[in-house]
Design an enzyme around this catalytic site. Structure first.
Site, mmCIF file in Angstrom:
data_model
loop_
_atom_site.group_PDB
_atom_site.id
_atom_site.type_symbol
_atom_site.label_atom_id
_atom_site.label_comp_id
_atom_site.label_asym_id
_atom_site.label_seq_id
_atom_site.Cartn_x
_atom_site.Cartn_y
_atom_site.Cartn_z
ATOM 1 N N LYS A 180 129.928 -6.804 115.537
ATOM 2 C CA LYS A 180 128.707 -6.544 116.150
ATOM 3 C C LYS A 180 128.271 -7.454 117.211
ATOM 4 O O LYS A 180 127.716 -7.044 118.292
ATOM 5 C CB LYS A 180 127.560 -6.511 115.123
ATOM 6 C CG LYS A 180 126.489 -5.665 115.062
ATOM 7 C CD LYS A 180 126.680 -4.458 114.234
ATOM 8 C CE LYS A 180 128.043 -3.690 114.686
ATOM 9 N NZ LYS A 180 128.469 -2.668 113.843
ATOM 10 N N CYS A 227 135.802 12.053 125.738
ATOM 11 C CA CYS A 227 134.749 12.595 126.722
ATOM 12 C C CYS A 227 133.876 13.717 125.946
ATOM 13 O O CYS A 227 134.449 14.116 124.843
ATOM 14 C CB CYS A 227 135.414 12.994 128.038
ATOM 15 S SG CYS A 227 136.563 11.818 128.611
ATOM 16 N N GLU A 240 130.472 -7.021 120.589
ATOM 17 C CA GLU A 240 130.257 -5.628 121.372
ATOM 18 C C GLU A 240 129.249 -5.539 122.246
ATOM 19 O O GLU A 240 128.885 -4.932 123.102
ATOM 20 C CB GLU A 240 130.613 -4.524 120.176
ATOM 21 C CG GLU A 240 129.658 -4.114 119.274
ATOM 22 C CD GLU A 240 129.577 -2.889 118.610
ATOM 23 O OE1 GLU A 240 130.418 -1.733 118.987
ATOM 24 O OE2 GLU A 240 129.575 -2.943 117.366
ATOM 25 N N GLY A 253 140.762 14.158 125.844
ATOM 26 C CA GLY A 253 142.058 14.198 125.278
ATOM 27 C C GLY A 253 142.756 13.428 126.238
ATOM 28 O O GLY A 253 142.507 12.808 127.292
HETATM 29 C C1 F6R Z 1 131.040 -0.776 115.919
HETATM 30 C C2 F6R Z 1 131.170 0.766 116.113
HETATM 31 C C3 F6R Z 1 132.725 0.855 115.717
HETATM 32 C C4 F6R Z 1 132.930 2.254 114.864
HETATM 33 C C5 F6R Z 1 134.352 2.857 114.985
HETATM 34 C C6 F6R Z 1 134.496 4.018 114.091
HETATM 35 O O1 F6R Z 1 129.793 -1.042 116.031
HETATM 36 O O2 F6R Z 1 130.431 1.492 115.870
HETATM 37 O O3 F6R Z 1 133.720 0.014 115.575
HETATM 38 O O4 F6R Z 1 132.579 1.970 113.686
HETATM 39 O O5 F6R Z 1 134.509 2.947 116.288
HETATM 40 O O6 F6R Z 1 133.688 5.071 114.320
HETATM 41 P P1 F6R Z 1 133.208 6.212 113.278
HETATM 42 O O7 F6R Z 1 132.821 5.444 112.238
HETATM 43 O O8 F6R Z 1 132.747 7.052 114.206
HETATM 44 O O9 F6R Z 1 134.715 6.713 113.055
#
Ligand code: F6R
Length: 607
Positions: free
Chosen positions: A483, A2, A486, A99
Site C-alpha cells: 500500500k 485498457c 504504490e 489486450g
Molecule cells: C493494490 C491493488 C492491487 C490489486 C491487484 C488485484 O492496492 O489494488 O494489488 O489487489 O491488482 O486486483 P483484483 O483484486 O481486482 O484482482
C-alpha cells in the site's frame, strides 16, 4: 490493459463516448482517444492523460456523427504518448484494443513489406493497418481474415469509413459487452459502464463478430453463421461515484470499512454462525474438499495469505496461496478433492482470469470471492461469494481487502465446523468477536486518524521503509508495504521480522525506518527483539501494537500507533486500517495523486 467503449444511436456519439470513457477510466489513464464516423470520414481525437483532457479538447469542436468508439489506455507496448494512444486509424478504419497482440512484430514486418509505415510502437497499430490492407468493402469478411492472423488476446471496437451507422466488435479472451436499448447501443469492456443507460446486454464470446446498429445487433459465430444471442439482465445497481466530504476516494473508502464489514456480517452470519447459503454455497458442497488453493494478485493475494492462516488454524485443511501469474505455469497439483478459491476485487484481472479458465477447464471446483458483479471472474467460476463492498474507485484497494478478510474469516470458521475442528460454541464466540469489529473500527477511524496523520509526516521523509512482523503481523506487513509503495513511491519492503538478520539488516542505517507490527502476544517479545536489532544499527522504529499490551520498552512508544484490543486472530482488521491510513497520509504529505498513482490502473486486464 485498457478500457473500450462505443456508441451508436440518435445522440452525438462524441458526447456519449466521453461519458462512457469516464466509467472505464479505472482501466488506464495514460492516454485517451475517440473516433467518430460521419459522411465518409473518420474523425479521431487523442491526447495523453485523463478523460478530462479530451473533454476539454473537444469542447470547442463540432464532431458530427452518431457512431463512434473510445479508449482509455494503460501503456503496454510503447510509451504513453499521442502517437501510441488509441484509436489507431487509417482513412478507412479506426480501432480500439484491449489486450496484447503477441505476433505484432511479425505482422509489422509483413505490413512494411506492403508499404505501410508506423507512427508509434503499439501492437494495435498493426491491426488498423492489416484491416486497411484487406478491406474491400465487407467489414465482416475483413475482420474474419484479420482475426485469423492475430495471436494473443484482444477485445476490439471498430468503425469503418463507409458504414457510418454501424460499430463492429470482436474478442478473444478479453471481455466485451454490448449494452442494448431500443434505439441505441453501447459497446463496453464491462457491464457496469453501461448501467447508466441500460441493464440489458449481450456478452460477446471468443470468435464472435458483432455488427452493431442503433436498432439491431447482428452476431456471427466463428463459422460466419448468424446466431441468436441471449439477452442478459443486470439485476444490480452501481453506486454513484462521489467523494462526498472526503478529499480522495481512498480516504472515503477507508472510512466505509465499518459498513463493509457489517454488511457481510449481516449477509453471511445467520443465528450466530457463518452461512454461505445466501451465495448458493451449501455445507455439503464445502465439506467435500480436503485441500485448498487460493489464487490471486497483489492485495487480493495478501488477503488470501491471511485466509490461509485462518483456514489452516480453524479447519486444519492445507491451503496453498499462489500468485495468479505464476499459478498456470507451475503445474499445480489439483485433485477432485481440491477447491480453488480465486480472490479479486475487479473480477477482471487477466492473470487471475487465465487461472480460472485453466482450473475450470480441468473440471476442478472453483469459488470466486469477487467484488464487482457481472465481472468475468464472477461469471466463470462455479460459485461466487460477492464481497458487497460497493464500487472501489481508488487504485489502492482498501475496503475490498477488508471485505475479502471478512469472507475468509467466516469461510475458515465454516470449514472448521464442517471438519469437526470447531464446535458450535466456538463458532458463536468467534462470530461475536467479528460482530464487534465494525464498532471498534468506527471509533478507531474517528479517534486515530489525526494521530496517524502526524506520524505520516515523520514517515514521509524516509526513502526506505521496512515493514516487519511475525505470523499474522508479517502477512499484514506485506499488505502495508504494498500500500505504501504504490501510492507514496517510497521503497517499502516487508520482511518476516526474524529474517532481517539473514541479510536485509545490512541495509539498515539511520535513514531507514522499520515499521514494526507487534499485535501477536505469543511472539511479541521476539518481534521486539528484532526491532531492537534495527535500533542497534542506528535504524528508526515505528511500533504498531494493540492496546493493553504490557512491557513495551519506552523507547518504542515514542513513535507508535496503538490499535484497539481484540483477540489476536482478528487484529488484521485493525492493522489493515491503520496501515491504509498511514499510506494515505504519507502520500498526501508528498502531494501525490493518491487515487491515481503513476504507472498503475485499477483493473489489470493484460497478463
Ligand atoms: C493494490 C491493488 C492491487 C490489486 C491487484 C488485484 O492496492 O489494488 O494489488 O489487489 O491488482 O486486483 P483484483 O483484486 O481486482 O484482482
Amino acid at each position: 490493459m485498457c478500457g473500450i467503449v462505443g456508441y451508436v444511436g440518435n445522440k452525438k456519439a462524441c458526447d456519449v463516448i466521453i461519458k462512457q470513457l469516464k466509467k472505464v477510466e479505472y482501466r488506464g489513464y495514460d492516454s485517451v482517444g475517440l473516433s467518430v464516423v460521419n459522411d465518409g470520414k473518420i474523425t479521431t481525437i487523442k491526447t495523453v492523460g485523463m478523460v478530462s483532457e479530451i473533454e476539454a479538447l473537444v469542447r470547442d469542436m463540432t464532431i458530427e456523427g452518431i457512431c463512434g468508439i473510445g479508449h482509455t489506455r494503460w501503456a503496454t507496448h510503447g510509451t504513453p504518448s499521442v502517437k501510441n494512444a488509441h484509436p489507431h486509424s487509417t482513412k478507412r478504419v479506426a480501432v480500439v484494443h484491449n489486450g496484447i497482440i503477441e505476433n505484432s512484430a511479425k505482422l509489422k514486418d509483413l505490413l512494411e513489406m506492403k508499404g505501410y509505415s508506423f507512427d508509434g510502437e503499439t501492437d494495435t497499430e498493426t491491426i488498423a493497418k492489416l484491416l486497411d490492407l484487406y478491406y474491400e468493402g465487407d467489414p465482416i469478411e475483413t475482420l474474419q481474415k484479420v482475426a485469423q492472423m492475430l495471436c494473443g488476446s484482444y477485445a476490439l471496437g471498430l468503425v469503418f469509413f463507409d458504414t457510418p451507422d454501424n460499430l463492429f466488435a470482436l474478442k478473444k479472451e478479453a471481455s466485451l459487452i454490448i449494452g442494448i436499448c431500443d434505439n441505441e447501443k453501447f459497446l463496453s469492456s464491462d457491464v457496469n459502464a453501461v448501467l447508466e443507460y441500460t441493464n440489458k446486454y449481450y456478452l460477446l464470446q471468443d470468435g464472435e463478430i458483432a455488427v452493431i446498429g442503433k436498432r439491431n445487433v447482428t452476431i456471427f459465430d466463428k463459422n460466419n453463421k448468424e446466431i441468436n444471442k441471449v439477452e442478459n439482465i443486470a439485476d444490480w445497481k452501481v453506486d454513484s461515484q462521489d467523494k462526498g466530504i472526503f478529499s480522495h476516494f481512498m480516504n472515503k473508502e477507508i472510512f466505509e470499512q465499518p459498513w463493509v464489514v457489517s454488511n457481510l456480517i449481516n449477509k453471511n452470519i445467520k443465528a450466530g454462525s457463518p452461512d454461505f447459503a445466501v451465495d448458493g454455497i451449501s455445507d455439503s458442497y464445502l465439506k467435500k474438499f480436503n485441500r485448498i488453493h487460493i489464487v490471486a494478485c497483489g492485495t487480493a493475494r495478501y488477503a488470501g495469505l491471511v485466509g490461509k492462516n485462518w483456514i489452516e488454524k480453524f479447519a486444519r485443511i492445507p491451503v496453498e496461496v499462489t500468485v495468479a501469474s505464476e499459478f498456470r505455469y507451475l503445474l499445480p497439483i489439483l485433485t477432485k478433492d481440491t477447491l480453488v478459491i480465486f480472490i479479486s476485487q475487479s473480477g477482471e484481472t487477466a492473470d487471475t482470469l487465465a487461472a480460472v479458465r485453466l482450473v475450470c477447464g480441468l473440471g476442478i471446483a472453483t469459488v470466486g470471492i469477487v467484488n464487482v458483479k457481472g465481472s468475468s471472474i464472477s461469471r466463470e467460476v462455479d460459485q461466487v461469494i460477492f464481497t458487497e463492498a460497493g464500487v472501489e474507485v481508488a487504485v489502492a484497494s482498501t475496503k475490498a481487502y477488508l471485505a475479502q478478510l471478512t469472507v475468509l474469516f467466516l469461510l475458515g470458521l465454516k470449514l472448521g465446523f464442517l471438519n469437526e475442528k470447531l464446535t458450535q460454541d466456538n463458532l458463536h464466540l468467534f462470530c461475536n468477536e467479528l460482530i464487534d469489529i465494525p464498532g471498534h473500527l468506527k471509533r478507531f477511524l474517528a479517534e486515530g486518524e489525526n494521530k496517524i496523520k502526524k506520524i505520516a509526516k515523520f514517515c514521509a521523509d524516509f526513502e526506505t521503509i521496512f515493514f516487519i512482523g511475525r505470523g499474522l503481523d508479517y502477512l499484514l506487513a506485506q499488505e502495508g508495504a504494498l500500500k505504501l509503495k504504490e501510492i507514496s513511491y517510497i521503497n517499502a519492503q516487508a520482511y518476516a521480522a526474524g529474517e532481517l538478520k539473514h541479510g536485509p539488516i545490512s541495509l539498515v542505517t539511520s535513514k531507514v525506518l522499520a515499521i514494526t507490527l507487534a499485535t501477536q502476544e505469543h511472539i511479541l517479545e521476539k518481534t521486539l527483539s528484532n526491532a531492537s536489532e534495527v535500533c542497534a544499527r542506528g535504524g528508526n522504529i515505528l511500533l504498531i501494537f494493540k492496546s493493553g499490551t504490557v512491557d513495551i520498552p519506552k523507547k518504542f512508544l515514542k513513535n507508535s500507533i496503538e490499535l484497539p484490543h481484540s483477540e489476536g486472530g482478528l487484529m488484521p482488521f485493525f492493522l489493515a486500517v491503520s496501515l491504509q491510513l498511514l499510506a494515505y497520509h504519507v502520500a498526501c504529505a508528498k502531494a501525490i495523486d493518491v487515487d491515481k498513482p503513476r504507472n498503475l490502473a485499477k483493473s489489470v486486464t493484460v497478463e
